[in-house]
Write a protein that holds these residues in place. Structure first.
Motif, PDB file in Angstrom:
ATOM      1  N   ILE A   1      33.696 -44.673 -12.367  1.00 52.83           N
ATOM      2  CA  ILE A   1      34.095 -45.005 -10.996  1.00 52.83           C
ATOM      3  C   ILE A   1      33.961 -46.504 -10.752  1.00 52.83           C
ATOM      4  N   ARG A   2      32.843 -47.098 -11.204  1.00 52.85           N
ATOM      5  CA  ARG A   2      32.649 -48.547 -11.061  1.00 52.85           C
ATOM      6  C   ARG A   2      33.784 -49.307 -11.753  1.00 52.85           C
ATOM      7  N   ASP A   3      34.107 -48.898 -12.970  1.00 49.79           N
ATOM      8  CA  ASP A   3      35.157 -49.596 -13.722  1.00 49.79           C
ATOM      9  C   ASP A   3      36.518 -49.483 -13.040  1.00 49.79           C
ATOM     10  N   TYR A   4      36.783 -48.353 -12.393  1.00 51.15           N
ATOM     11  CA  TYR A   4      38.031 -48.221 -11.641  1.00 51.15           C
ATOM     12  C   TYR A   4      38.021 -49.151 -10.424  1.00 51.15           C
ATOM     13  N   ILE A   5      36.921 -49.172  -9.702  1.00 47.25           N
ATOM     14  CA  ILE A   5      36.830 -50.003  -8.496  1.00 47.25           C
ATOM     15  C   ILE A   5      37.002 -51.487  -8.818  1.00 47.25           C
ATOM     16  N   ILE A   6      36.450 -51.937  -9.949  1.00 46.37           N
ATOM     17  CA  ILE A   6      36.568 -53.365 -10.293  1.00 46.37           C
ATOM     18  C   ILE A   6      37.852 -53.687 -11.043  1.00 46.37           C
ATOM     19  N   GLY A   7      38.671 -52.666 -11.302  1.00 50.30           N
ATOM     20  CA  GLY A   7      39.954 -52.902 -11.948  1.00 50.30           C
ATOM     21  C   GLY A   7      39.910 -52.940 -13.467  1.00 50.30           C
ATOM     22  N   LYS A   8      38.803 -52.505 -14.035  1.00 49.76           N
ATOM     23  CA  LYS A   8      38.667 -52.501 -15.496  1.00 49.76           C
ATOM     24  C   LYS A   8      39.471 -51.367 -16.121  1.00 49.76           C
ATOM     25  N   ILE A   9      39.631 -50.263 -15.381  1.00 47.94           N
ATOM     26  CA  ILE A   9      40.493 -49.172 -15.835  1.00 47.94           C
ATOM     27  C   ILE A   9      41.505 -48.860 -14.738  1.00 47.94           C
ATOM     28  N   THR A  10      42.621 -48.297 -15.128  1.00 48.50           N
ATOM     29  CA  THR A  10      43.701 -47.980 -14.191  1.00 48.50           C
ATOM     30  C   THR A  10      43.496 -46.595 -13.585  1.00 48.50           C
ATOM     31  N   LEU A  11      44.283 -46.303 -12.557  1.00 50.53           N
ATOM     32  CA  LEU A  11      44.245 -44.974 -11.952  1.00 50.53           C
ATOM     33  C   LEU A  11      44.639 -43.921 -12.990  1.00 50.53           C
ATOM     34  N   THR A  12      45.615 -44.225 -13.821  1.00 54.49           N
ATOM     35  CA  THR A  12      46.040 -43.297 -14.872  1.00 54.49           C
ATOM     36  C   THR A  12      44.879 -42.999 -15.821  1.00 54.49           C
ATOM     37  N   GLU A  13      44.132 -44.038 -16.195  1.00 51.96           N
ATOM     38  CA  GLU A  13      42.977 -43.835 -17.074  1.00 51.96           C
ATOM     39  C   GLU A  13      41.891 -43.027 -16.368  1.00 51.96           C
ATOM     40  N   LEU A  14      41.666 -43.306 -15.083  1.00 49.83           N
ATOM     41  CA  LEU A  14      40.682 -42.559 -14.304  1.00 49.83           C
ATOM     42  C   LEU A  14      41.040 -41.080 -14.281  1.00 49.83           C
ATOM     43  N   ILE A  15      42.298 -40.776 -14.047  1.00 50.20           N
ATOM     44  CA  ILE A  15      42.753 -39.385 -14.020  1.00 50.20           C
ATOM     45  C   ILE A  15      42.566 -38.734 -15.383  1.00 50.20           C
ATOM     46  N   GLN A  16      42.873 -39.463 -16.448  1.00 51.17           N
ATOM     47  CA  GLN A  16      42.702 -38.928 -17.798  1.00 51.17           C
ATOM     48  C   GLN A  16      41.230 -38.625 -18.080  1.00 51.17           C
ATOM     49  N   PHE A  17      40.348 -39.537 -17.684  1.00 54.87           N
ATOM     50  CA  PHE A  17      38.908 -39.284 -17.866  1.00 54.87           C
ATOM     51  C   PHE A  17      38.488 -38.025 -17.111  1.00 54.87           C
ATOM     52  N   ALA A  18      39.026 -37.848 -15.898  1.00 54.66           N
ATOM     53  CA  ALA A  18      38.682 -36.661 -15.105  1.00 54.66           C
ATOM     54  C   ALA A  18      39.173 -35.391 -15.800  1.00 54.66           C
ATOM     55  N   LYS A  19      40.392 -35.425 -16.309  1.00 55.03           N
ATOM     56  CA  LYS A  19      40.944 -34.256 -17.013  1.00 55.03           C
ATOM     57  C   LYS A  19      40.118 -33.916 -18.252  1.00 55.03           C
ATOM     58  N   GLU A  20      39.657 -34.946 -18.948  1.00 51.28           N
ATOM     59  CA  GLU A  20      38.864 -34.763 -20.157  1.00 51.28           C
ATOM     60  C   GLU A  20      37.392 -34.460 -19.858  1.00 51.28           C
ATOM     61  N   LYS A  21      37.034 -34.517 -18.583  1.00 46.80           N
ATOM     62  CA  LYS A  21      35.636 -34.375 -18.165  1.00 46.80           C
ATOM     63  C   LYS A  21      34.738 -35.370 -18.902  1.00 46.80           C
ATOM     64  N   ALA A  22      35.247 -36.594 -19.056  1.00 50.62           N
ATOM     65  CA  ALA A  22      34.535 -37.658 -19.764  1.00 50.62           C
ATOM     66  C   ALA A  22      33.315 -38.139 -18.988  1.00 50.62           C
ATOM     67  N   TYR A  23      33.210 -37.754 -17.740  1.00 46.52           N
ATOM     68  CA  TYR A  23      32.114 -38.200 -16.887  1.00 46.52           C
ATOM     69  C   TYR A  23      30.823 -37.432 -17.110  1.00 46.52           C
ATOM     70  N   VAL A  24      30.874 -36.386 -17.914  1.00 49.95           N
ATOM     71  CA  VAL A  24      29.701 -35.534 -18.143  1.00 49.95           C
ATOM     72  C   VAL A  24      28.768 -36.181 -19.146  1.00 49.95           C
TER      73      VAL A  24
END
Length: 73
Positions: free
Chosen positions: A50-73
């Protein structure tokens, strides 16, 4: 039930994840808090994403992909 997370505004950390400034920390904390009301259980990895998305280090597309992959666990 509401759970709390460790936020240290002096050290600029949330659950041990370091932030470069207070504004980004607070933006991230607000996003996490809103999602926690919907059942999100934050992890340090999820906070980093979430921090990396807010600071622009990752894109919305990458954020969505991480969510689909459950990479946040």
């Amino acid at each position: 039930m509401y759970n709390t997370i460790d936020i240290d505004r002096n050290k600029l950390t949330i659950m041990g994840v370091k932030f470069s400034d207070l504004k980004t920390l607070e933006s991230t904390a607000n996003a996490i808090g809103s999602n926690m009301f919907e059942g999100f259980k934050p992890t340090p990895k999820g906070i980093q994403i979430i921090r990396d998305y807010i600071i622009g280090k990752i894109t919305l597309t990458e954020l969505i992909q991480f969510a689909k992959e459950k990479a946040y666990v």
